[in-house]
Design a protein around this motif. Sequence first.
Motif, PDB file in Angstrom:
ATOM      1  N   ILE A   1       0.856  -1.186   0.000  1.00 30.99           N
ATOM      2  CA  ILE A   1       0.000   0.000   0.000  1.00 30.99           C
ATOM      3  C   ILE A   1       0.886   1.227   0.000  1.00 30.99           C
ATOM      4  CG2 ILE A   1      -0.271  -0.046   2.505  1.00 30.99           C
ATOM      5  CD1 ILE A   1      -3.098   1.181   2.029  1.00 30.99           C
ATOM      6  N   GLU A   2       0.561   2.145  -0.894  1.00 26.99           N
ATOM      7  CA  GLU A   2       1.266   3.429  -0.963  1.00 26.99           C
ATOM      8  C   GLU A   2       0.228   4.512  -0.729  1.00 26.99           C
ATOM      9  OE1 GLU A   2       3.067   3.539  -4.823  1.00 26.99           O
ATOM     10  OE2 GLU A   2       4.413   1.873  -4.370  1.00 26.99           O
ATOM     11  N   ILE A   3       0.295   5.132   0.436  1.00 27.28           N
ATOM     12  CA  ILE A   3      -0.638   6.208   0.746  1.00 27.28           C
ATOM     13  C   ILE A   3      -0.173   7.451   0.009  1.00 27.28           C
ATOM     14  CG2 ILE A   3      -1.599   7.678   2.555  1.00 27.28           C
ATOM     15  CD1 ILE A   3      -1.260   5.270   4.471  1.00 27.28           C
ATOM     16  N   ARG A   4      -1.035   7.977  -0.838  1.00 26.18           N
ATOM     17  CA  ARG A   4      -0.703   9.162  -1.634  1.00 26.18           C
ATOM     18  C   ARG A   4      -1.198  10.442  -0.987  1.00 26.18           C
ATOM     19  NH1 ARG A   4       1.489   7.941  -6.685  1.00 26.18           N
ATOM     20  NH2 ARG A   4       2.231   5.808  -6.494  1.00 26.18           N
ATOM     21  N   LEU A   5      -2.314  10.356  -0.236  1.00 25.25           N
ATOM     22  CA  LEU A   5      -2.887  11.533   0.402  1.00 25.25           C
ATOM     23  C   LEU A   5      -3.679  11.081   1.615  1.00 25.25           C
ATOM     24  CD1 LEU A   5      -3.419  14.633   0.119  1.00 25.25           C
ATOM     25  CD2 LEU A   5      -5.475  14.016  -1.155  1.00 25.25           C
ATOM     26  N   LEU A   6      -3.507  11.780   2.717  1.00 17.49           N
ATOM     27  CA  LEU A   6      -4.225  11.473   3.950  1.00 17.49           C
ATOM     28  C   LEU A   6      -4.660  12.808   4.550  1.00 17.49           C
ATOM     29  CD1 LEU A   6      -4.949   8.930   5.612  1.00 17.49           C
ATOM     30  CD2 LEU A   6      -2.866   9.317   6.919  1.00 17.49           C
ATOM     31  N   LEU A   7      -5.978  13.052   4.570  1.00 13.49           N
ATOM     32  CA  LEU A   7      -6.514  14.321   5.043  1.00 13.49           C
ATOM     33  C   LEU A   7      -7.457  14.089   6.211  1.00 13.49           C
ATOM     34  CD1 LEU A   7      -7.506  15.858   1.594  1.00 13.49           C
ATOM     35  CD2 LEU A   7      -5.502  16.440   2.953  1.00 13.49           C
ATOM     36  N   GLU A   8      -7.368  14.937   7.213  1.00 15.13           N
ATOM     37  CA  GLU A   8      -8.276  14.873   8.357  1.00 15.13           C
ATOM     38  C   GLU A   8      -9.115  16.135   8.381  1.00 15.13           C
ATOM     39  OE1 GLU A   8      -8.083  14.728  13.231  1.00 15.13           O
ATOM     40  OE2 GLU A   8      -6.361  14.010  12.090  1.00 15.13           O
ATOM     41  N   ASP A   9     -10.427  15.948   8.519  1.00 20.23           N
ATOM     42  CA  ASP A   9     -11.349  17.067   8.604  1.00 20.23           C
ATOM     43  C   ASP A   9     -12.428  16.706   9.608  1.00 20.23           C
ATOM     44  OD1 ASP A   9     -12.737  19.420   8.205  1.00 20.23           O
ATOM     45  OD2 ASP A   9     -13.663  18.759   6.337  1.00 20.23           O
ATOM     46  N   GLY A  10     -12.332  17.266  10.790  1.00 19.67           N
ATOM     47  CA  GLY A  10     -13.304  16.953  11.835  1.00 19.67           C
ATOM     48  C   GLY A  10     -13.250  15.480  12.203  1.00 19.67           C
ATOM     49  N   ASP A  11     -14.367  14.802  12.052  1.00 22.41           N
ATOM     50  CA  ASP A  11     -14.457  13.384  12.400  1.00 22.41           C
ATOM     51  C   ASP A  11     -14.136  12.452  11.240  1.00 22.41           C
ATOM     52  OD1 ASP A  11     -15.129  13.926  14.999  1.00 22.41           O
ATOM     53  OD2 ASP A  11     -17.279  13.917  14.617  1.00 22.41           O
ATOM     54  N   HIS A  12     -13.632  12.993  10.134  1.00 20.52           N
ATOM     55  CA  HIS A  12     -13.365  12.175   8.951  1.00 20.52           C
ATOM     56  C   HIS A  12     -11.893  12.200   8.558  1.00 20.52           C
ATOM     57  CE1 HIS A  12     -17.693  12.834   8.671  1.00 20.52           C
ATOM     58  NE2 HIS A  12     -17.728  11.726   7.958  1.00 20.52           N
ATOM     59  N   VAL A  13     -11.416  11.060   8.106  1.00 22.53           N
ATOM     60  CA  VAL A  13     -10.099  10.956   7.488  1.00 22.53           C
ATOM     61  C   VAL A  13     -10.318  10.377   6.099  1.00 22.53           C
ATOM     62  CG1 VAL A  13      -7.834   9.833   7.537  1.00 22.53           C
ATOM     63  CG2 VAL A  13      -8.860  10.659   9.669  1.00 22.53           C
ATOM     64  N   THR A  14      -9.788  11.058   5.096  1.00 23.76           N
ATOM     65  CA  THR A  14      -9.886  10.605   3.716  1.00 23.76           C
ATOM     66  C   THR A  14      -8.497  10.187   3.270  1.00 23.76           C
ATOM     67  OG1 THR A  14     -11.696  12.131   3.284  1.00 23.76           O
ATOM     68  CG2 THR A  14     -10.518  11.263   1.364  1.00 23.76           C
ATOM     69  N   MET A  15      -8.438   9.032   2.618  1.00 24.02           N
ATOM     70  CA  MET A  15      -7.154   8.498   2.176  1.00 24.02           C
ATOM     71  C   MET A  15      -7.248   8.103   0.704  1.00 24.02           C
ATOM     72  SD  MET A  15      -5.025   5.238   3.659  1.00 24.02           S
ATOM     73  CE  MET A  15      -6.020   3.962   2.898  1.00 24.02           C
ATOM     74  N   LEU A  16      -6.281   8.550  -0.070  1.00 26.31           N
ATOM     75  CA  LEU A  16      -6.112   8.088  -1.446  1.00 26.31           C
ATOM     76  C   LEU A  16      -4.861   7.239  -1.453  1.00 26.31           C
ATOM     77  CD1 LEU A  16      -6.820  11.394  -3.396  1.00 26.31           C
ATOM     78  CD2 LEU A  16      -8.440   9.598  -2.750  1.00 26.31           C
ATOM     79  N   SER A  17      -4.965   6.046  -2.031  1.00 27.28           N
ATOM     80  CA  SER A  17      -3.816   5.146  -2.022  1.00 27.28           C
ATOM     81  C   SER A  17      -3.764   4.330  -3.301  1.00 27.28           C
ATOM     82  CB  SER A  17      -3.870   4.207  -0.810  1.00 27.28           C
ATOM     83  OG  SER A  17      -4.964   3.324  -0.911  1.00 27.28           O
ATOM     84  N   ARG A  18      -2.633   3.696  -3.447  1.00 29.60           N
ATOM     85  CA  ARG A  18      -2.386   2.755  -4.526  1.00 29.60           C
ATOM     86  C   ARG A  18      -2.012   1.454  -3.844  1.00 29.60           C
ATOM     87  NH1 ARG A  18       2.129   2.496  -9.147  1.00 29.60           N
ATOM     88  NH2 ARG A  18       3.562   1.967  -7.494  1.00 29.60           N
ATOM     89  N   ARG A  19      -2.618   0.327  -4.274  1.00 21.89           N
ATOM     90  CA  ARG A  19      -2.373  -0.955  -3.607  1.00 21.89           C
ATOM     91  C   ARG A  19      -2.045  -2.034  -4.631  1.00 21.89           C
ATOM     92  NH1 ARG A  19      -7.794  -0.480   0.055  1.00 21.89           N
ATOM     93  NH2 ARG A  19      -7.336   1.619   0.766  1.00 21.89           N
ATOM     94  N   TRP A  20      -1.034  -2.828  -4.297  1.00 22.50           N
ATOM     95  CA  TRP A  20      -0.648  -3.969  -5.118  1.00 22.50           C
ATOM     96  C   TRP A  20      -1.396  -5.187  -4.602  1.00 22.50           C
ATOM     97  CZ3 TRP A  20       1.059  -5.578  -9.492  1.00 22.50           C
ATOM     98  CH2 TRP A  20       1.529  -6.889  -9.641  1.00 22.50           C
TER      99      TRP A  20
END
Length: 126
Positions: free
Chosen positions: A62-81
């Motif tokens: 797994i390669e996490i490309r973006l990890l954002l936290e906003d209030g009670d949410h975390v959004t993650m964009l990743s690439r996975r083999w």
Amino acid sequence: MTTDKKQIIRTALAELFGSGGTDALEPYLKDDFTDRGPGIVASGKDEWLEAVRRIPAADMKIEIRLLLEDGDHVTMLSRRWLPWAGHWIAAADVWRFEGDRIAEHVEVFQPIPEDAAAPVPHSLMP
């Protein structure tokens, strides 16, 4: 447990994809945790953990490309083999927290075409 939601996600994923152990995920999930994703109307904590146990996560990358936290949410964009499928996928995950526990997870993903799977050279990144 830390209240940094991004760190909770990083730690949980490192334990899952590092050791392949789902037992380490359990403390991060609320008892009434819900998962939603492609083909899943909704599954609870026990069903989700059982489904994750069937995935050879220790063999995934797994390669996490973006990890954002906003209030009670975390959004993650990743690439996975996915070694069992022989290809990469692009995934978007949204984790909703209640306090310091994950209450809900929503995931969407799609295969990455083979010619686009190579990492982007740093010179092309903004």
